[in-house]
Design a protein around this motif. Structure first.
Motif, short mmCIF file in Angstrom:
data_model
loop_
_atom_site.label_atom_id
_atom_site.label_comp_id
_atom_site.label_asym_id
_atom_site.label_seq_id
_atom_site.Cartn_x
_atom_site.Cartn_y
_atom_site.Cartn_z
N GLU A 1 7.72 -10.76 -0.65
CA GLU A 1 8.57 -10.59 0.78
C GLU A 1 10.21 -9.40 -0.29
N ALA A 2 10.22 -9.08 -1.78
CA ALA A 2 11.42 -8.09 -1.48
C ALA A 2 10.66 -7.13 -2.27
N LEU A 3 9.74 -7.46 -3.02
CA LEU A 3 8.29 -6.26 -3.40
C LEU A 3 8.12 -4.78 -1.47
N ALA A 4 8.10 -5.35 -1.08
CA ALA A 4 7.90 -5.11 0.34
C ALA A 4 8.76 -4.32 0.74
N ALA A 5 9.85 -5.22 1.19
CA ALA A 5 11.35 -4.34 1.13
C ALA A 5 11.72 -3.38 0.33
N GLU A 6 11.50 -3.96 -0.97
CA GLU A 6 11.95 -2.20 -1.88
C GLU A 6 11.51 -1.42 -2.71
N HIS B 1 -0.90 -3.79 -2.25
CA HIS B 1 -1.07 -4.45 -0.87
C HIS B 1 -0.46 -4.72 -0.71
N LEU B 2 -0.27 -4.37 1.03
CA LEU B 2 1.09 -4.97 1.94
C LEU B 2 0.90 -6.38 2.69
N ARG B 3 -0.67 -6.09 2.73
CA ARG B 3 -0.34 -7.47 3.67
C ARG B 3 -1.81 -7.84 3.48
N TYR B 4 -2.67 -9.67 3.46
CA TYR B 4 -3.36 -10.41 2.73
C TYR B 4 -3.69 -11.18 4.01
#
Length: 203
Positions: free
Chosen positions: A29-34, A82-85
């Motif tokens: 989640e942190a990597l998706a935000a940053e 990837h953003l989603r799994y």
């Protein structure tokens, strides 16, 4: 490799078990935000130690969920591949079934804690955000086809906002991270009623 916005399907039991950890989910989640973040930055975002973040980031990288990002300095930033799994709904093996359940238990527990944390913090939030969020529950009588359609409708509803995750320029002023969590479940079938056997008539 550029970060992809399409889903990737995770069906390897070892990869599923690698995700079955709250710190690793928090790191994703942190990597998706940053978009990119070092272990030090991940520690700031998650409240974990740098050593712990480094360890769990390496495990995520081992299974292909993240990769090293280019950096001109000595720091080692990471990014999601990837953003989603997507995950199997019908297990293909006992190992996959066990791993999927392990992941589901961690994931649902984390979402429940997140929801409770919001309810605790909600009185201190602006009134428009208190009114904008909701916890909804209903018992419905559906066929399996209707339940499948409902799942698809919910998925279509949220997908309209997916591009904003990958492209910050698409986020309108005042937008915040809003967590959407939806689930449908079917309770176990009730036991069949006992046979209505009439008492024998007396002779």
């Amino acid at each position: 490799m550029a970060k992809e916005t399409t889903d990737i399907f995770v069906n390897d039991p070892l990869a599923l078990r690698a995700l079955a950890h709250p710190i690793r989910l928090a790191l994703l989640e942190a990597l998706a935000a940053e978009e990119t973040a070092t272990a030090t930055r991940c520690a700031e975002l998650t409240g974990e130690s740098v050593a712990s973040c480094s360890y769990h980031l390496r495990i995520l990288a081992r299974h292909g969920f993240i990769e090293e990002a280019a950096s001109p300095g000595r720091e080692k930033p990471w990014r999601r591949t990837h953003l989603r799994y997507g995950f199997p709904r019908v297990a293909a093996s006992p190992e996959q079934e066990s791993a999927t359940l392990a992941f589901a238990e961690v994931y649902v527990r984390q979402e429940t804690e997140r929801l409770l944390a919001w309810h605790r913090a909600m009185p201190g939030e602006p009134e428009e955000w208190q009114e904008a969020t909701a916890t909804i529950g209903s018992t419905l009588w559906l066929t399996s086809e209707e339940a499948h359609d409902l799942r698809g409708e919910l998925s279509t509803l949220v997908k309209r906002y997916f591009p904003r995750t990958a492209d910050p320029a698409l986020r309108p002023p005042g937008a915040r991270t809003v967590r959407f969590f939806a689930a449908t479940s079917v309770p176990p079938s009730p036991p069949a009623p006992a046979s209505d056997v009439s008492s024998p008539e007396p002779l």
